[in-house]
Design a protein around this motif. Sequence first.
Motif, PDB file in Angstrom:
ATOM      1  N   PRO A 275       0.812  -1.233   0.000  1.00  0.00           N
ATOM      2  CA  PRO A 275       0.000   0.000   0.000  1.00  0.00           C
ATOM      3  C   PRO A 275       0.836   1.269   0.000  1.00  0.00           C
ATOM      4  O   PRO A 275       0.705   2.133   0.867  1.00  0.00           O
ATOM      5  N   LEU A 276       1.707   1.368  -0.997  1.00  0.00           N
ATOM      6  CA  LEU A 276       2.515   2.576  -1.171  1.00  0.00           C
ATOM      7  C   LEU A 276       2.071   3.233  -2.468  1.00  0.00           C
ATOM      8  O   LEU A 276       2.237   2.654  -3.541  1.00  0.00           O
ATOM      9  N   PRO A 277       1.501   4.429  -2.395  1.00  0.00           N
ATOM     10  CA  PRO A 277       0.965   5.058  -3.602  1.00  0.00           C
ATOM     11  C   PRO A 277       2.068   5.528  -4.541  1.00  0.00           C
ATOM     12  O   PRO A 277       2.967   6.261  -4.150  1.00  0.00           O
ATOM     13  N   GLY A 278       2.005   5.073  -5.772  1.00  0.00           N
ATOM     14  CA  GLY A 278       2.960   5.516  -6.777  1.00  0.00           C
ATOM     15  C   GLY A 278       4.188   4.626  -6.834  1.00  0.00           C
ATOM     16  O   GLY A 278       4.685   4.146  -5.819  1.00  0.00           O
ATOM     17  N   ARG A 279       4.682   4.423  -8.038  1.00  0.00           N
ATOM     18  CA  ARG A 279       5.857   3.567  -8.214  1.00  0.00           C
ATOM     19  C   ARG A 279       7.083   4.170  -7.534  1.00  0.00           C
ATOM     20  O   ARG A 279       7.955   3.451  -7.045  1.00  0.00           O
ATOM     21  N   ALA A 341       4.703  13.256 -10.381  1.00  0.00           N
ATOM     22  CA  ALA A 341       4.708  11.897  -9.824  1.00  0.00           C
ATOM     23  C   ALA A 341       3.314  11.493  -9.376  1.00  0.00           C
ATOM     24  O   ALA A 341       2.895  10.347  -9.550  1.00  0.00           O
ATOM     25  N   ALA A 342       2.567  12.440  -8.807  1.00  0.00           N
ATOM     26  CA  ALA A 342       1.204  12.153  -8.377  1.00  0.00           C
ATOM     27  C   ALA A 342       0.311  11.828  -9.568  1.00  0.00           C
ATOM     28  O   ALA A 342      -0.489  10.888  -9.522  1.00  0.00           O
ATOM     29  N   LEU A 343       0.433  12.593 -10.642  1.00  0.00           N
ATOM     30  CA  LEU A 343      -0.368  12.325 -11.840  1.00  0.00           C
ATOM     31  C   LEU A 343      -0.068  10.950 -12.423  1.00  0.00           C
ATOM     32  O   LEU A 343      -0.968  10.267 -12.923  1.00  0.00           O
ATOM     33  N   ASP A 344       1.185  10.534 -12.343  1.00  0.00           N
ATOM     34  CA  ASP A 344       1.555   9.215 -12.869  1.00  0.00           C
ATOM     35  C   ASP A 344       0.822   8.083 -12.160  1.00  0.00           C
ATOM     36  O   ASP A 344       0.614   7.013 -12.729  1.00  0.00           O
ATOM     37  N   CYS A 345       0.438   8.324 -10.905  1.00  0.00           N
ATOM     38  CA  CYS A 345      -0.269   7.284 -10.139  1.00  0.00           C
ATOM     39  C   CYS A 345      -1.690   7.060 -10.647  1.00  0.00           C
ATOM     40  O   CYS A 345      -2.301   6.039 -10.344  1.00  0.00           O
ATOM     41  N   PHE A 346      -2.215   8.034 -11.403  1.00  0.00           N
ATOM     42  CA  PHE A 346      -3.617   7.955 -11.844  1.00  0.00           C
ATOM     43  C   PHE A 346      -3.726   8.085 -13.358  1.00  0.00           C
ATOM     44  O   PHE A 346      -4.723   8.587 -13.878  1.00  0.00           O
ATOM     45  N   ARG A 347      -2.714   7.627 -14.044  1.00  0.00           N
ATOM     46  CA  ARG A 347      -2.643   7.834 -15.490  1.00  0.00           C
ATOM     47  C   ARG A 347      -3.781   7.160 -16.249  1.00  0.00           C
ATOM     48  O   ARG A 347      -4.123   7.574 -17.360  1.00  0.00           O
ATOM     49  N   SER A 348      -4.386   6.119 -15.666  1.00  0.00           N
ATOM     50  CA  SER A 348      -5.462   5.413 -16.363  1.00  0.00           C
ATOM     51  C   SER A 348      -6.846   5.959 -16.016  1.00  0.00           C
ATOM     52  O   SER A 348      -7.853   5.403 -16.456  1.00  0.00           O
ATOM     53  N   GLN A 349      -6.913   7.030 -15.231  1.00  0.00           N
ATOM     54  CA  GLN A 349      -8.198   7.573 -14.792  1.00  0.00           C
ATOM     55  C   GLN A 349      -8.357   9.026 -15.228  1.00  0.00           C
ATOM     56  O   GLN A 349      -7.377   9.707 -15.549  1.00  0.00           O
TER      57      GLN A 349
END
Length: 469
Positions: A275-279, A341-349
């Motif tokens: 449960p760590l947000p983002g790669r 980096a935050a945007l990369d976590c939600f790239r499919s949404q």
Amino acid sequence: MRISQLEGRRVALWGWGREGRAAWRALRARESGEARPLTVFCLAEEAAEIRMLDDPALSPETEVTAERLSAFDIVIKSPGISPYRPEALAAAERGTRFIGGTALWFAEHAGDAGIAAGTICVTGTKGKSTTTALLAHLLRAAGHRTALAGNIGLPLLEVLDPQLLPEFWAIELSSYQTRDVADSGARPDIAVALNVFPEHLDWHGSQARYVADKLALVTAARPRIAVLNAADPQLAALALPASEVRWFNRADGWHLRGDDLYRGERLVLDTTTVPLPGRHNRGNLCAVLTAIEAAGIDAAPLAAAAQSFRPLPNRLQRLGERDGIVYVNDSISTTPHASLAALDCFRSQRVAILLGGHDRGLDWTEFAARMRERAPAAVVTMGANGPRIHALLAPLAQSAGFALAQAQNMETAMARAKELLDGPGVILLSPGAPSFGAYRDYVARGRHFAALAGFDLAAISSIPGLGIA
């Protein structure tokens, strides 16, 4: 400098936030006789609070000048106060020494060869809070009594004299504090540097000075072991003759291949279950495991314990869903790199991102360039630097296919984000800028965002694991 060395010197405190109050309590706790006179440079509302304390030897002053500062031998300043301010520089030229609570704590804990035993310090432009908390989590999972303290929310001076000493100290340090460690005369046992991007230029005065101050933890402080990110060009180029160096994000150590965690050629864990947000945060698990190995502990069996880690508030924190919209609080984001980096976590949404805050003059051109490649559904700018970000993005919005709007405050920004999403999606607060001016700190900004979205502040605001356990 140890607290006992302050005896007989003219001492002042500068700042009356949590760090300032911790310094006052630490000085008083170490006194054996009559309370020494202490001056506190503070805000007017804080002066009223100080006068109500049962400490007649504590005197508040609300005007800070070079002349007043130079009346003291030692000024213990809070981290948010820059030593590069003109009045501080002028007083330093006249002989006043400026130190922080971090320096006092490390001086008190210097042992053999000057090393503060069991200290594992973590710094970096982004990811340091989560990394430090994860470090404490895994050390405790291994059965080691561990303190979680520092910039993460518990000043070190608040745990100066614990009843039972921990085996390890997991310490987060900001760029405001890293130079203090070097100035303390003590050496960290292990120091972790995650990454270096431009930040806090208003405090440091220039990017070069920011980098030098940030990296002082692994250069000037001379840790016994330095744990460095091989994927960061500035860290990869460092030469540290006084320290042993352990690398992460390198093929012969802890690294990621896609979402898989490897130790050399050995596959250890699929990190998609962590449960760590983002790669980038999952990548910092490599830093934690490398630091644990540097402490002499077999890290591989502990990797799976990361699955029970509880993410920290204000750091890509998923608050919940309302009417088909997921709200994510990344208020701690204070650089354009962090927002990307935050945007990369939600790239499919479908995402509407809220950008802007205090203007420190950081360059947003790389952020704008990334919008050409992969833009969110909508961008809403706000805060002091909102107009500057909006002006940079406006020529790109139509061709890159994202909606763009301006807002005066958080309330308006959230309303515009909902309008522009016009359906399900994610509203992401990742401002890429500090909260100064509009809010007391990033925590207050995140709490306001959560309150406007209708979430229980008590349930989403606590930092798990602070202190000694």
